[in-house]
Design an enzyme around this catalytic site. Structure first.
Site, PDB file in Angstrom:
ATOM      1  N   GLY A  25      48.413  40.096  20.209  1.00 22.43           N
ATOM      2  CA  GLY A  25      46.976  40.069  20.047  1.00 22.43           C
ATOM      3  C   GLY A  25      46.505  39.316  18.823  1.00 22.43           C
ATOM      4  O   GLY A  25      45.346  38.898  18.753  1.00 22.43           O
ATOM      5  N   ASP A 159      51.266  51.760  13.815  1.00 20.97           N
ATOM      6  CA  ASP A 159      51.517  51.244  15.169  1.00 20.97           C
ATOM      7  C   ASP A 159      52.995  51.408  15.531  1.00 20.97           C
ATOM      8  O   ASP A 159      53.647  50.466  15.988  1.00 20.97           O
ATOM      9  CB  ASP A 159      51.102  49.778  15.260  1.00 20.97           C
ATOM     10  CG  ASP A 159      51.057  49.270  16.692  1.00 20.97           C
ATOM     11  OD1 ASP A 159      51.216  50.092  17.620  1.00 20.97           O
ATOM     12  OD2 ASP A 159      50.882  48.058  16.884  1.00 20.97           O
TER      13      ASP A 159
END
Length: 494
Positions: A25, A159
């Site tokens: 991303g 994450d």
């Protein structure tokens, strides 16, 4: 999307990009080579900010700040950052900011889990425990890291997910992208008069407090690691749903099915470790990553030894070999065994492994049934069909009518979603079969799927009838998770 065009080697500052490994991303990643004096060469990974993001100064500044922190980490279980650099763009192109990082020859955990599903493999508990314990060591190093003045740096990964856990062919386990999630999740940009998240975290691995947008501490990483361990052991993420908002709702409510229900016979001590790591409130989790690591250590031991790097390397090798050479039809695939010193006498060099006995195969069928249902409700029809087709073959082979009727219901739902004739009839036949044979769990699931199908094809009133019937069965049979799903469906249609 990753371009399918052939990649041509190219110079990039003092590096040479050899191969494009992928795109996420916020950045694209390359295998590259660095050069030094007297012919010195080193293979590294180059993570380069995507050009469209390099135009945003705030994002670049945050990326640079994070990289300056990451370069201070040096641990066997954390991917090392060697360099932060910038290569000037051509013409009006923005400068390309990048990090040069340790290159890991291997694959990420997410890829390993996908390959396991492709060949019908469940990683042994020892492997799951070993990977989680190694990640915990890497997290502990980062969490305890201090700055030059001796002050705690307060690092949080944010994450911890299968995509950010790398497995080398030699059996090493390394955490990557430490701290990058902060830059990714914090950055927003105006687009068409609305505030649009340009990049998002992996919702299904967030802690409840992270999903609610609150400040997070290091215990959020332990929660995420607990979710990863849950997924390796069970074969399914406990929170993932077809829609991000539904995933977020499940995460916020810590709405995970009991692990012991999905994996019967799993060591209760290991189940307790996962449960504590995934405690809804931070105060209920392990005090730190070191404590979680210590709690995992006793479960590395198995009947014939202790799972370690050589066992992981052996598992990855055999998994790759089976993917390359396995010509057995999907419905007849059998699990790769655990490493030889953790099992009874198994010939790992054989590719034509005998079918497992009834108990082993039906235990696998039960797990695949849960996985197939989850994939079905997530909209992943090809993988759901693969799993459920195997369940049906195994159930019919051993005369397991309960599993067979449930598999037929799920496959009927799948066929109906795919627009194939007879799908709804197959679902209704499976439901009738389960009811006639007294398989109440199958009847409950069938009612729910029929309600979902009717909802999807635009018959809300008929769907309400099925959801209400399912809810009554779930309450009578003490199935609170399914009752909750029915309540949510009824509220959605109200």
């Amino acid at each position: 999307m990753v371009s399918t065009a052939p990649f041509e080697e190219q110079a990039f500052g003092r590096y040479r990009l050899l191969e494009r490994l992928g795109e996420g991303g916020m950045a694209e990643v390359f295998r590259a080579k660095s050069f030094g004096v007297e012919g010195f060469e080193k293979i590294v990974a180059i993570k380069r900010i995507l050009p469209r993001l390099a135009r945003y100064r705030d994002f670049v500044a945050m990326f640079v700040r994070e990289a300056k922190v990451l370069v201070r980490l040096s641990h066997a279980n954390v991917v090392q950052v060697f360099d932060l650099g910038r290569v000037e763009g051509k013409g009006d192109e923005p400068p390309a900011y990048f990090m040069a990082m340790e290159y890991i020859a291997g694959l990420d955990l997410a890829t390993m889990l996908t390959r396991c599903q492709q060949v019908g493999v469940r990683p042994p508990p020892g492997l799951a425990t070993y990977v989680a314990a190694e990640v915990a060591k890497g997290l502990d190093h980062a969490h305890r890291r201090r700055g030059e003045g001796g002050q705690p740096m307060g690092l949080v990964h944010r994450d911890v997910s299968p995509q950010n856990i790398l497995l080398s062919w030699e059996g090493e386990v390394k955490v990557t992208d430490f701290g990058i999630a902060k830059a990714r999740d914090s950055f927003e940009v105006n687009s068409e008069d609305s505030r649009v998240k340009l990049l998002r975290g992996k919702y299904a691995y967030m802690s409840p407090e992270q999903a609610r947008g609150r400040d997070v501490g290091q215990d959020t990483d332990l929660y995420s690691l607990g979710v990863v361990l849950y997924e390796i052991l069970s074969g399914a993420n406990p929170f993932r749903a077809p829609q991000p908002l539904e995933t977020m709702r499940r995460v916020c409510q810590a709405d995970a099915p009991p692990l012991e229900r999905l994996v019967p016979g799993l060591d209760p001590g290991l189940v307790a470790v996962v449960r504590q790591a995934m405690a809804p409130l931070p105060s209920g989790r392990f005090v730190d990553a070191a404590a979680m690591h210590e709690a995992l250590l006793p479960h590395l031991s198995a009947r014939h030894g202790r799972f370690g790097p050589s066992d992981l390397a052996d598992f990855l090798r055999r998994l790759s070999e089976q993917l390359a050479t396995n010509r057995v039809p999907v419905s007849e695939k059998t699990p790769i065994a655990a490493p030889s010193h953790l099992t009874h006498d198994v010939d790992h060099d054989r590719t034509d492994v005998d079918l497992p006995d009834r108990d082993d195969e039906m235990a696998q069928a039960s797990r695949l049934l849960v996985l197939g249902r989850d994939l079905l409700l997530q909209g992943d029809l090809p993988r759901a069909g693969d799993a459920l087709g195997r369940v049906l073959v195994m159930a019919e082979r051993h005369g397991a009518s309960a599993q067979a009727s449930q598999a037929r219901m799920y496959l009927g739902y799948l066929d109906a979603l795919a627009g194939l004739p007879g799908g709804e009839a197959l679902l209704r036949d499976g439901l009738a079969e389960a009811a006639a044979q007294g398989h109440r769990a199958g009847a409950r699931q069938g009612r729910f799927l029929l309600g979902r199908l009717l909802e999807n094809i635009g018959l809300p009133r008929a769907a309400l009838v099925e959801y209400e019937a399912c809810r009554r069965l779930a309450i009578t049979d003490d199935d609170p998770l399914l009752a909750t799903e029915c309540d949510e469906a009824l509220a959605r249609l109200a």
